[in-house]
Scaffold this motif. Sequence first.
Motif, PDB file in Angstrom:
ATOM      1  N   ALA A 180       3.091   1.349   5.702  1.00 42.92           N
ATOM      2  CA  ALA A 180       4.087   2.205   5.077  1.00 42.92           C
ATOM      3  C   ALA A 180       5.439   1.499   5.065  1.00 42.92           C
ATOM      4  O   ALA A 180       5.809   0.825   6.026  1.00 42.92           O
ATOM      5  N   GLY A 181       6.161   1.647   3.962  1.00 47.08           N
ATOM      6  CA  GLY A 181       7.490   1.080   3.835  1.00 47.08           C
ATOM      7  C   GLY A 181       7.524  -0.291   3.210  1.00 47.08           C
ATOM      8  O   GLY A 181       8.555  -0.696   2.653  1.00 47.08           O
ATOM      9  N   VAL A 182       6.444  -1.057   3.298  1.00 50.41           N
ATOM     10  CA  VAL A 182       6.438  -2.436   2.807  1.00 50.41           C
ATOM     11  C   VAL A 182       6.339  -2.423   1.276  1.00 50.41           C
ATOM     12  O   VAL A 182       5.366  -1.902   0.715  1.00 50.41           O
ATOM     13  N   PRO A 183       7.324  -2.998   0.565  1.00 47.41           N
ATOM     14  CA  PRO A 183       7.261  -3.029  -0.907  1.00 47.41           C
ATOM     15  C   PRO A 183       6.092  -3.893  -1.379  1.00 47.41           C
ATOM     16  O   PRO A 183       5.768  -4.920  -0.756  1.00 47.41           O
ATOM     17  N   HIS A 184       5.499  -3.492  -2.505  1.00 51.97           N
ATOM     18  CA  HIS A 184       4.326  -4.206  -2.983  1.00 51.97           C
ATOM     19  C   HIS A 184       4.081  -3.900  -4.447  1.00 51.97           C
ATOM     20  O   HIS A 184       4.663  -2.970  -5.016  1.00 51.97           O
ATOM     21  N   ALA A 185       3.214  -4.687  -5.050  1.00 51.96           N
ATOM     22  CA  ALA A 185       2.741  -4.458  -6.413  1.00 51.96           C
ATOM     23  C   ALA A 185       1.390  -5.128  -6.551  1.00 51.96           C
ATOM     24  O   ALA A 185       1.094  -6.114  -5.865  1.00 51.96           O
ATOM     25  N   ILE A 186       0.562  -4.596  -7.444  1.00 49.75           N
ATOM     26  CA  ILE A 186      -0.758  -5.161  -7.730  1.00 49.75           C
ATOM     27  C   ILE A 186      -0.706  -5.753  -9.128  1.00 49.75           C
ATOM     28  O   ILE A 186      -0.232  -5.113 -10.073  1.00 49.75           O
ATOM     29  N   GLY A 187      -1.165  -6.995  -9.262  1.00 54.68           N
ATOM     30  CA  GLY A 187      -1.101  -7.677 -10.541  1.00 54.68           C
ATOM     31  C   GLY A 187      -2.235  -7.307 -11.475  1.00 54.68           C
ATOM     32  O   GLY A 187      -3.281  -6.790 -11.062  1.00 54.68           O
ATOM     33  N   GLU A 188      -2.028  -7.593 -12.747  1.00 55.34           N
ATOM     34  CA  GLU A 188      -3.030  -7.320 -13.776  1.00 55.34           C
ATOM     35  C   GLU A 188      -4.332  -8.055 -13.467  1.00 55.34           C
ATOM     36  O   GLU A 188      -4.335  -9.206 -13.046  1.00 55.34           O
ATOM     37  N   GLY A 189      -5.446  -7.340 -13.655  1.00 57.35           N
ATOM     38  CA  GLY A 189      -6.750  -7.943 -13.479  1.00 57.35           C
ATOM     39  C   GLY A 189      -7.319  -7.867 -12.080  1.00 57.35           C
ATOM     40  O   GLY A 189      -8.352  -8.470 -11.803  1.00 57.35           O
ATOM     41  N   VAL A 190      -6.666  -7.121 -11.198  1.00 58.06           N
ATOM     42  CA  VAL A 190      -7.156  -6.976  -9.827  1.00 58.06           C
ATOM     43  C   VAL A 190      -7.839  -5.616  -9.682  1.00 58.06           C
ATOM     44  O   VAL A 190      -7.237  -4.578  -9.981  1.00 58.06           O
ATOM     45  N   PHE A 191      -9.070  -5.628  -9.226  1.00 53.32           N
ATOM     46  CA  PHE A 191      -9.893  -4.421  -9.070  1.00 53.32           C
ATOM     47  C   PHE A 191     -10.176  -4.245  -7.587  1.00 53.32           C
ATOM     48  O   PHE A 191     -10.699  -5.156  -6.938  1.00 53.32           O
ATOM     49  N   ILE A 192      -9.822  -3.087  -7.040  1.00 45.80           N
ATOM     50  CA  ILE A 192      -9.913  -2.882  -5.600  1.00 45.80           C
ATOM     51  C   ILE A 192     -10.590  -1.558  -5.269  1.00 45.80           C
ATOM     52  O   ILE A 192     -10.604  -0.616  -6.061  1.00 45.80           O
TER      53      ILE A 192
END
Length: 327
Positions: A180-192
């Motif tokens: 929690a709190g940690v900034p993040h983003a997921i890039g295009e083409g990543v399936f999780i």
Amino acid sequence: MTRPVELPANQPRQFYRGGAAIAALRGEPSADYGPEDWVASTTTLFGRDPDGLTRLPDGRWLRDAVRADPLSWLGPAHVASFGADTALLVKLLDAGQRLPVHCHPSNAFALRHLDCRHGKTEAWIVVGTSGPDPLVYIGFRGDVPAALVDAWVSTQDSAAMLGALNPVAVKPGDTVFVPAGVPHAIGEGVFIVELQQPTDFSVTLEWRGFLSEPEAWHLGLGQETALECVERSAQRVSDLVLRTGTSSSANLLGTQADPFFRADRLHVSGTAVLEESFAVLVVLEGEGTLDDLPLRRGSTVVIPHAAGTCTLSGDLVTVRCRPPLPT
């Protein structure tokens, strides 16, 4: 409820593109905006009840069924710790475009400002990638002053926000723990396969070009308060990313995730016995059965605690997701 239940897709509308990988896994038609499949969800989208909730085959919301019989669904030890609360949300998430830079509140912040016991720590199990450079972005590379974060958000300086994060190339088998709190983003083409605490609280630092209502980014808290939840200290990628490969693993996320959720990858060729536990099962490959329930690639199943020990049979690769250990 005493038997495992297979669940259909549950894809509430989102603001970003994706969903083709979910459709391919499930063997079902894709939706234009179906990038998230909320599996065994007792959680609603922020401000959009009942969107996001899972409906059981008998017509009940899973949330209501758990509340009506928590001991059968969750077991006595879990209920003693968490009440009639699964303490878990599982999603399939297919990023058809890069997601915005955002973060989530901690338990303490959520309790203080949102009247909720859960914040939103999460973790990602990468199960597929596409494109030439699949990336995720996790945590600031260096300490960032509060005034600078405030300026980035006020001016919507997307390049600065994204550039301040650690870019991490990912492949299937990698896992990422996101406190929690940690900034993040997921890039295009990543399936999780995503495990998270059961809320939909997001502070969307980079909202321009993503959210149709700019005021939605701060959860109704205002900019000053919302930014208090941002973890501005530098993060070490090695502390958050595990390269598990594609072999069977009893703990995909490491012990740091245990207070929030647990996940393991099961390779079955023959039979495997699962101990009694509330769990969510995602079948990534193969076909077989869970007791007498047929399974195939793309099956998603909720297993109540009262089902007891269950037997996986066949040739299967699955991810089993479970709540935190009772305290």
